[in-house]
Scaffold this motif. Sequence first.
Motif, PDB file in Angstrom:
ATOM      1  N   GLN A  69       0.821  -1.208   0.000  1.00 31.82           N
ATOM      2  CA  GLN A  69       0.000   0.000   0.000  1.00 31.82           C
ATOM      3  C   GLN A  69       0.861   1.267   0.000  1.00 31.82           C
ATOM      4  O   GLN A  69       0.511   2.269  -0.636  1.00 31.82           O
ATOM      5  CB  GLN A  69      -0.918  -0.009   1.234  1.00 31.82           C
ATOM      6  CG  GLN A  69      -1.722   1.268   1.471  1.00 31.82           C
ATOM      7  CD  GLN A  69      -2.783   1.472   0.412  1.00 31.82           C
ATOM      8  OE1 GLN A  69      -3.120   0.543  -0.316  1.00 31.82           O
ATOM      9  NE2 GLN A  69      -3.315   2.688   0.318  1.00 31.82           N
ATOM     10  N   VAL A  72       3.905   0.474  -3.559  1.00 30.16           N
ATOM     11  CA  VAL A  72       3.362   0.145  -4.888  1.00 30.16           C
ATOM     12  C   VAL A  72       1.825   0.172  -4.820  1.00 30.16           C
ATOM     13  O   VAL A  72       1.164  -0.867  -4.982  1.00 30.16           O
ATOM     14  CB  VAL A  72       3.867  -1.228  -5.378  1.00 30.16           C
ATOM     15  CG1 VAL A  72       5.242  -1.123  -5.975  1.00 30.16           C
ATOM     16  CG2 VAL A  72       3.855  -2.271  -4.263  1.00 30.16           C
ATOM     17  N   HIS A  74      -0.513   1.060  -6.744  1.00 36.50           N
ATOM     18  CA  HIS A  74      -1.307   0.674  -7.916  1.00 36.50           C
ATOM     19  C   HIS A  74      -1.670  -0.808  -7.893  1.00 36.50           C
ATOM     20  O   HIS A  74      -2.624  -1.228  -8.554  1.00 36.50           O
ATOM     21  CB  HIS A  74      -0.533   1.000  -9.204  1.00 36.50           C
ATOM     22  CG  HIS A  74       0.722   0.204  -9.371  1.00 36.50           C
ATOM     23  ND1 HIS A  74       1.924   0.574  -8.784  1.00 36.50           N
ATOM     24  CD2 HIS A  74       0.962  -0.961 -10.033  1.00 36.50           C
ATOM     25  CE1 HIS A  74       2.850  -0.318  -9.097  1.00 36.50           C
ATOM     26  NE2 HIS A  74       2.293  -1.251  -9.848  1.00 36.50           N
ATOM     27  N   MET A  75      -0.929  -1.619  -7.110  1.00 37.12           N
ATOM     28  CA  MET A  75      -1.207  -3.052  -7.026  1.00 37.12           C
ATOM     29  C   MET A  75      -2.398  -3.355  -6.124  1.00 37.12           C
ATOM     30  O   MET A  75      -2.892  -4.487  -6.097  1.00 37.12           O
ATOM     31  CB  MET A  75       0.019  -3.807  -6.517  1.00 37.12           C
ATOM     32  CG  MET A  75       1.205  -3.784  -7.468  1.00 37.12           C
ATOM     33  SD  MET A  75       2.592  -4.773  -6.859  1.00 37.12           S
ATOM     34  CE  MET A  75       1.891  -6.424  -6.922  1.00 37.12           C
ATOM     35  N   THR A  77      -5.470  -2.118  -6.349  1.00 33.87           N
ATOM     36  CA  THR A  77      -6.700  -2.263  -7.135  1.00 33.87           C
ATOM     37  C   THR A  77      -6.495  -3.116  -8.375  1.00 33.87           C
ATOM     38  O   THR A  77      -7.394  -3.230  -9.204  1.00 33.87           O
ATOM     39  CB  THR A  77      -7.212  -0.871  -7.552  1.00 33.87           C
ATOM     40  OG1 THR A  77      -6.168  -0.157  -8.232  1.00 33.87           O
ATOM     41  CG2 THR A  77      -7.664  -0.088  -6.342  1.00 33.87           C
ATOM     42  N   SER A  78      -5.323  -3.698  -8.547  1.00 35.63           N
ATOM     43  CA  SER A  78      -5.084  -4.545  -9.709  1.00 35.63           C
ATOM     44  C   SER A  78      -4.023  -5.595  -9.367  1.00 35.63           C
ATOM     45  O   SER A  78      -3.250  -5.428  -8.437  1.00 35.63           O
ATOM     46  CB  SER A  78      -4.601  -3.697 -10.901  1.00 35.63           C
ATOM     47  OG  SER A  78      -3.367  -3.068 -10.614  1.00 35.63           O
ATOM     48  N   SER A 155     -13.523  -4.157  -7.586  1.00 38.05           N
ATOM     49  CA  SER A 155     -12.239  -3.492  -7.819  1.00 38.05           C
ATOM     50  C   SER A 155     -11.741  -3.738  -9.240  1.00 38.05           C
ATOM     51  O   SER A 155     -11.152  -2.860  -9.867  1.00 38.05           O
ATOM     52  CB  SER A 155     -11.200  -3.974  -6.803  1.00 38.05           C
ATOM     53  OG  SER A 155     -10.896  -5.339  -7.004  1.00 38.05           O
ATOM     54  N   GLN A 159     -10.952  -0.788 -12.346  1.00 39.89           N
ATOM     55  CA  GLN A 159      -9.494  -0.652 -12.375  1.00 39.89           C
ATOM     56  C   GLN A 159      -9.068   0.656 -13.021  1.00 39.89           C
ATOM     57  O   GLN A 159      -8.054   1.244 -12.648  1.00 39.89           O
ATOM     58  CB  GLN A 159      -8.863  -1.827 -13.137  1.00 39.89           C
ATOM     59  CG  GLN A 159      -8.790  -3.104 -12.315  1.00 39.89           C
ATOM     60  CD  GLN A 159      -8.082  -4.222 -13.049  1.00 39.89           C
ATOM     61  OE1 GLN A 159      -7.393  -3.992 -14.023  1.00 39.89           O
ATOM     62  NE2 GLN A 159      -8.262  -5.446 -12.562  1.00 39.89           N
ATOM     63  N   GLU A 160      -9.797   1.112 -14.016  1.00 35.02           N
ATOM     64  CA  GLU A 160      -9.426   2.349 -14.703  1.00 35.02           C
ATOM     65  C   GLU A 160      -9.702   3.573 -13.842  1.00 35.02           C
ATOM     66  O   GLU A 160      -9.118   4.628 -14.036  1.00 35.02           O
ATOM     67  CB  GLU A 160     -10.202   2.465 -16.030  1.00 35.02           C
ATOM     68  CG  GLU A 160      -9.933   1.311 -16.984  1.00 35.02           C
ATOM     69  CD  GLU A 160      -8.479   1.224 -17.376  1.00 35.02           C
ATOM     70  OE1 GLU A 160      -7.836   2.292 -17.504  1.00 35.02           O
ATOM     71  OE2 GLU A 160      -7.974   0.104 -17.554  1.00 35.02           O
ATOM     72  N   THR A 162      -9.398   4.641 -10.207  1.00 31.78           N
ATOM     73  CA  THR A 162      -8.855   4.286  -8.890  1.00 31.78           C
ATOM     74  C   THR A 162      -9.561   5.014  -7.748  1.00 31.78           C
ATOM     75  O   THR A 162      -9.326   4.693  -6.589  1.00 31.78           O
ATOM     76  CB  THR A 162      -7.350   4.647  -8.839  1.00 31.78           C
ATOM     77  OG1 THR A 162      -7.194   6.028  -9.164  1.00 31.78           O
ATOM     78  CG2 THR A 162      -6.563   3.791  -9.824  1.00 31.78           C
ATOM     79  N   ARG A 255      -5.257  10.141   0.103  1.00 33.35           N
ATOM     80  CA  ARG A 255      -4.021   9.481   0.522  1.00 33.35           C
ATOM     81  C   ARG A 255      -3.417  10.151   1.753  1.00 33.35           C
ATOM     82  O   ARG A 255      -3.088  11.336   1.730  1.00 33.35           O
ATOM     83  CB  ARG A 255      -3.014   9.489  -0.640  1.00 33.35           C
ATOM     84  CG  ARG A 255      -1.770   8.654  -0.361  1.00 33.35           C
ATOM     85  CD  ARG A 255      -0.950   8.535  -1.643  1.00 33.35           C
ATOM     86  NE  ARG A 255       0.312   7.848  -1.415  1.00 33.35           N
ATOM     87  CZ  ARG A 255       0.458   6.550  -1.334  1.00 33.35           C
ATOM     88  NH1 ARG A 255      -0.602   5.766  -1.439  1.00 33.35           N
ATOM     89  NH2 ARG A 255       1.637   5.989  -1.150  1.00 33.35           N
TER      90      ARG A 255
END
Length: 308
Positions: A69, A72, A74-75, A77-78, A155, A159-160, A162, A255
Motif C-alpha cells: 500500500q 506500490v 497501484h497493485m 486495485t489490480s 475493484s 481498475q481504470e 482508482t 491518501r
Amino acid sequence: MLSVAEGVFLFVATSEAVLGVLGNTFIALVNCMDCARNKKLSKIGFILTGLAISRIGVIWIIILQGYVQLFVPHMVTSGNLTEIITFLWVIINHLSVWFATNLNILYFLKIANFSHSLFLWLKRRISSVFIFLLGCLLISWLLSFSQMMKIIKDSKMHQENTSWIHQRKNYFLINQSLSNLGILFFSMVALITCFLLIIFLWRHNRRMQSHVSGFRDLNTEVHMKVMTVLISFMILFIIHAVGIAIEVVCFTLPRNQLLFITGLTATCLYPCCHSIILILGNNQLKQASLKVLQHLKCCETERNLRDT
C-alpha cells in the motif's frame, strides 16, 4: 518518499513484526518439542501452537499489505497479488481469532467456578464447545469468501477509475464489515469470557482477603498473573481492532500515509506483545525462554574469552 514521522512509525511497525514472528515461533517450537517428548499434545498445547502459527501468518500479511500500500499502491486495485493476500487474510485472520477465542474459553471454563447452570453445563462439555466454534469458523469462512469475492470483482470492474472506493465509500465499508462478521462474533465471545473471568478472579481475591486476614492465598499470585494476561489481551486486542479499522478507512480517504502507518503500527502491536505476555505468563514457556537466554549468555561469554 516518507517523512521522518512516517519513517519512525514504519520502523516501529516493522520491529513489532520481527519480534512477533520470533516470539510466536518460539511458542510453536516449545510446544512442538514438548509434544515430541511426551508423544501427545494437550489441548492448551494445541491451541497455543495453532495460535502462534496463525499469528505468524497474520503478521506477514499485515506487513506485506502495508508495504504494498505504501510503495506500490497501484497493485492494491489490480494484480493477482492483492487477491492472494485478501484470501490468505480471510483464512489466517479468522483462524487466529478462533484460536484466541478457544484459549480464552479454555481458561474461563478451567479456572472460573460460577454456580450458574449454563456455566456448569458448558464446563462438562468443553469438547462440544470447541466443535461448535469450529462449525462457526467454517460458516464465517464461507460468508467472508462470498463478500471478499464481491469486493474483488468490484475493484476489477473499476481498475481504470482508482477513485471508485472514495466515491462509494459507504458501500465499500459495509462490504468490509459484512466480510468480518465472523471475526466480530469470535472477538465478542473472547472479550466476554475475558471479562467474566476477570470478575471471578477479582471476587475470589477479595473474598480471600476478607476471610483470611494477614494471610496470602497460595493461588492469589497466580490469579493476579492470569488477570494481568487477560486485561492486557483485552487492551491489545482492542488496539488491534482499531488499527485494522484505521487501515480500512484509509482506503476511503484521500491518501494519508501517516494515518495508514499509524494504523499499521497499532495492528502489529497485538500479535507481537501478546505472544511475549503468553511466554511470561506460562511457566513452561518462561522456563524455556530463560534456558535460551542463559545459553546465549554462555555463548557470548565464551566468544569474549576467545577474543581476549
